[in-house]
Design a protein around this motif. Structure first.
Motif, PDB file in Angstrom:
ATOM      1  N   PHE A 175       0.806  -1.188  -0.023  1.00 51.10           N
ATOM      2  CA  PHE A 175      -0.147  -0.033  -0.007  1.00 51.10           C
ATOM      3  C   PHE A 175       0.827   1.290  -0.037  1.00 51.10           C
ATOM      4  O   PHE A 175       0.715   2.211  -0.733  1.00 51.10           O
ATOM      5  CB  PHE A 175      -1.000  -0.054   1.345  1.00 51.10           C
ATOM      6  N   LEU A 176       1.893   1.286   0.917  1.00 49.27           N
ATOM      7  CA  LEU A 176       2.750   2.419   1.015  1.00 49.27           C
ATOM      8  C   LEU A 176       3.463   2.829  -0.418  1.00 49.27           C
ATOM      9  O   LEU A 176       3.810   3.860  -0.813  1.00 49.27           O
ATOM     10  CB  LEU A 176       3.791   2.402   1.924  1.00 49.27           C
ATOM     11  N   LEU A 177       4.171   1.600  -1.057  1.00 48.04           N
ATOM     12  CA  LEU A 177       4.587   1.900  -2.374  1.00 48.04           C
ATOM     13  C   LEU A 177       3.838   2.271  -3.366  1.00 48.04           C
ATOM     14  O   LEU A 177       4.203   3.034  -4.305  1.00 48.04           O
ATOM     15  CB  LEU A 177       5.402   0.246  -2.487  1.00 48.04           C
ATOM     16  N   ALA A 178       2.447   1.737  -3.275  1.00 42.09           N
ATOM     17  CA  ALA A 178       1.661   2.336  -4.433  1.00 42.09           C
ATOM     18  C   ALA A 178       1.290   3.726  -4.134  1.00 42.09           C
ATOM     19  O   ALA A 178       1.194   4.280  -5.047  1.00 42.09           O
ATOM     20  CB  ALA A 178       0.293   1.371  -4.351  1.00 42.09           C
ATOM     21  N   VAL A 179       1.169   4.336  -3.052  1.00 45.89           N
ATOM     22  CA  VAL A 179       0.890   5.564  -2.682  1.00 45.89           C
ATOM     23  C   VAL A 179       2.156   6.413  -3.336  1.00 45.89           C
ATOM     24  O   VAL A 179       2.001   7.435  -3.863  1.00 45.89           O
ATOM     25  CB  VAL A 179       0.658   5.934  -1.233  1.00 45.89           C
ATOM     26  N   LYS A 180       3.328   5.939  -2.783  1.00 49.97           N
ATOM     27  CA  LYS A 180       4.482   6.624  -3.225  1.00 49.97           C
ATOM     28  C   LYS A 180       4.672   6.804  -4.951  1.00 49.97           C
ATOM     29  O   LYS A 180       5.037   7.781  -5.507  1.00 49.97           O
ATOM     30  CB  LYS A 180       5.943   6.000  -2.551  1.00 49.97           C
ATOM     31  N   LYS A 181       4.393   5.523  -5.359  1.00 47.85           N
ATOM     32  CA  LYS A 181       4.428   5.610  -6.704  1.00 47.85           C
ATOM     33  C   LYS A 181       3.674   6.554  -7.586  1.00 47.85           C
ATOM     34  O   LYS A 181       3.994   6.972  -8.732  1.00 47.85           O
ATOM     35  CB  LYS A 181       4.134   4.113  -7.444  1.00 47.85           C
ATOM     36  N   GLU A 182       2.540   6.904  -6.977  1.00 51.41           N
ATOM     37  CA  GLU A 182       1.559   7.760  -7.429  1.00 51.41           C
ATOM     38  C   GLU A 182       1.913   9.293  -7.058  1.00 51.41           C
ATOM     39  O   GLU A 182       1.161  10.077  -7.595  1.00 51.41           O
ATOM     40  CB  GLU A 182       0.277   7.555  -6.952  1.00 51.41           C
ATOM     41  N   GLY A 183       2.915   9.454  -6.572  1.00 51.95           N
ATOM     42  CA  GLY A 183       3.465  10.767  -5.879  1.00 51.95           C
ATOM     43  C   GLY A 183       2.620  11.537  -5.138  1.00 51.95           C
ATOM     44  O   GLY A 183       2.738  12.559  -5.072  1.00 51.95           O
ATOM     45  N   LEU A 184       1.941  10.599  -4.276  1.00 54.73           N
ATOM     46  CA  LEU A 184       1.124  11.261  -3.163  1.00 54.73           C
ATOM     47  C   LEU A 184       1.764  11.197  -1.959  1.00 54.73           C
ATOM     48  O   LEU A 184       2.703  10.408  -1.540  1.00 54.73           O
ATOM     49  CB  LEU A 184      -0.175  10.432  -3.239  1.00 54.73           C
ATOM     50  N   THR A 185       1.185  11.885  -0.849  1.00 58.60           N
ATOM     51  CA  THR A 185       1.499  11.996   0.383  1.00 58.60           C
ATOM     52  C   THR A 185       0.181  11.787   1.380  1.00 58.60           C
ATOM     53  O   THR A 185      -0.752  12.180   0.986  1.00 58.60           O
ATOM     54  CB  THR A 185       2.061  13.386   0.905  1.00 58.60           C
ATOM     55  N   ILE A 186       0.423  10.905   2.190  1.00 59.02           N
ATOM     56  CA  ILE A 186      -0.754  10.339   2.928  1.00 59.02           C
ATOM     57  C   ILE A 186      -1.096  11.503   4.027  1.00 59.02           C
ATOM     58  O   ILE A 186      -0.031  12.109   4.658  1.00 59.02           O
ATOM     59  CB  ILE A 186      -0.420   9.158   3.845  1.00 59.02           C
TER      60      ILE A 186
END
Length: 341
Positions: A184-195
């Motif tokens: 999940f974290l890697l997918a968020v990072k791949k999309e250039g997003l910040t939680i």
């Protein structure tokens, strides 16, 4: 580098702040058992498997003593596939409690056209959730909420992130050491997003509705369920409460916070476990309707205690294992229910 250190480093990069609480097997529940959360293979268990530790050091895997009531007329199916569902009503709020088996996934289409996804079931449910969203004509997602790191809530989110443009991701500031959480974290990072941190009092900017997190109110150490992001959602005079797996400790803190809690529709916490939906919490919310997101399981979900509590309170209850995907339509004044089965 040990897995726990790697998870902390990854989350500190993605979250706005670096202080996180690491997950651990945790306390037993009201039935005397608990689910495995870390180093499960070393105990001969699967991630998330419910079990008891015996006095001689051995482990027993069995469901809680409060069994689920037998389905009436309809039998719950363990086959994981997407239901056929109708597209959202134009100019109205549509809330879909998606049938993803034993797990949680809720899709919301606002009257203004914004798309919101809360959780996405287990890993194997990712494609199912994508199928649902495509059936509903979704092209992007304005808000994604990961209620907490349990695999039956966030497992499919990486698949959704890889299939749709997501503009904002919210999650509580708690970590986990599983591969599912790391994906999940890697997918968020791949999309250039910040939680963005989901916490009590935080408003979510969505046009035409009022959406505010009621929980988590505090930090809850290794208890992932009580870390759940709890969202109160209002459209017109109709109100919804989405609870993730929040248990009694979190429920009590939410009640004590004195924030607006009442709702017409309540997504029952933790799939109907006895550890959630306390009598006090149910009274404070005072819902007319309840939805239990659940599938075939060995945990005893939903517990007979909770089913009976809802009946006593005269709450009309729907279950995704019996009713399939449950759809709620609101025009801002009245609520209409649609179900697949």
């Amino acid at each position: 580098m040990p897995r726990i250190i790697l998870s902390v480093l990854m989350l500190s990069i993605i979250m706005l702040s670096t202080n996180v609480s690491m997950a651990h097997p945790g306390r037993t529940d009201a039935n005397g058992g608990h689910t495995c959360r870390t180093n499960c293979a070393e105990w001969g268990l699967k991630d998330g498997e419910y079990h008891y530790h015996n006095s001689d050091g051995s482990i027993t895997t069995k469901p809680p003593t409060d069994p689920a009531p037998a389905p009436s007329n309809n039998e719950a199916s363990d086959e994981l596939k997407a239901d056929a569902i109708k597209t959202p009503a134009k100019g109205k709020l549509s809330v879909y409690f998606l049938n993803v088996g034993q797990g949680d996934a809720t899709y919301i289409k606002t009257a203004g056209g914004d798309d919101i996804l809360i959780d996405a079931g287990k890993n194997e449910a990712g494609d199912i959730v994508v199928s649902y969203l495509k059936q509903l004509g979704v092209d992007d997602i304005e808000i994604m909420i990961a209620t907490h790191p349990d695999s039956d809530h966030i497992g499919g989110l990486d698949t959704v992130l890889g299939s749709f443009k997501v503009k904002a991701v919210y999650a509580p500031k708690v970590s986990h050491t599983t591969d599912t959480f790391k994906d999940f974290l890697l997918a968020v990072k791949k999309e250039g997003l910040t939680i963005k941190e989901a916490k009590a009092g935080l408003a979510v900017p969505i046009k035409g509705v009022t959406a505010k997190f009621l929980g988590p109110v505090k930090t809850y150490g290794d208890d992932l369920n009580d870390w759940s992001a709890v969202l109160h959602f209002t459209y017109g005079t109709t109100r919804f409460l989405f609870t993730g797996d929040a248990e009694k400790k979190s429920e009590d803190d939410i009640i004590a916070s004195k924030r607006a809690l009442k709702a017409d529709v309540l997504k029952i916490g933790h799939h109907g476990s006895v550890s959630s939906t306390s009598a006090a919490f149910l009274k404070a919310v005072s819902p007319k309707y309840a939805i239990i997101s659940v599938g075939k399981n060995s945990y005893g979900h939903p517990a007979a205690t909770i089913i009976n509590r809802l009946k006593t309170a005269k709450v009309t209850t729907f279950r995704t294992d019996l009713n399939g995907t449950v759809t709620v339509i609101s025009d801002g004044k009245k609520i209409q229910f649609m179900k697949v089965k």
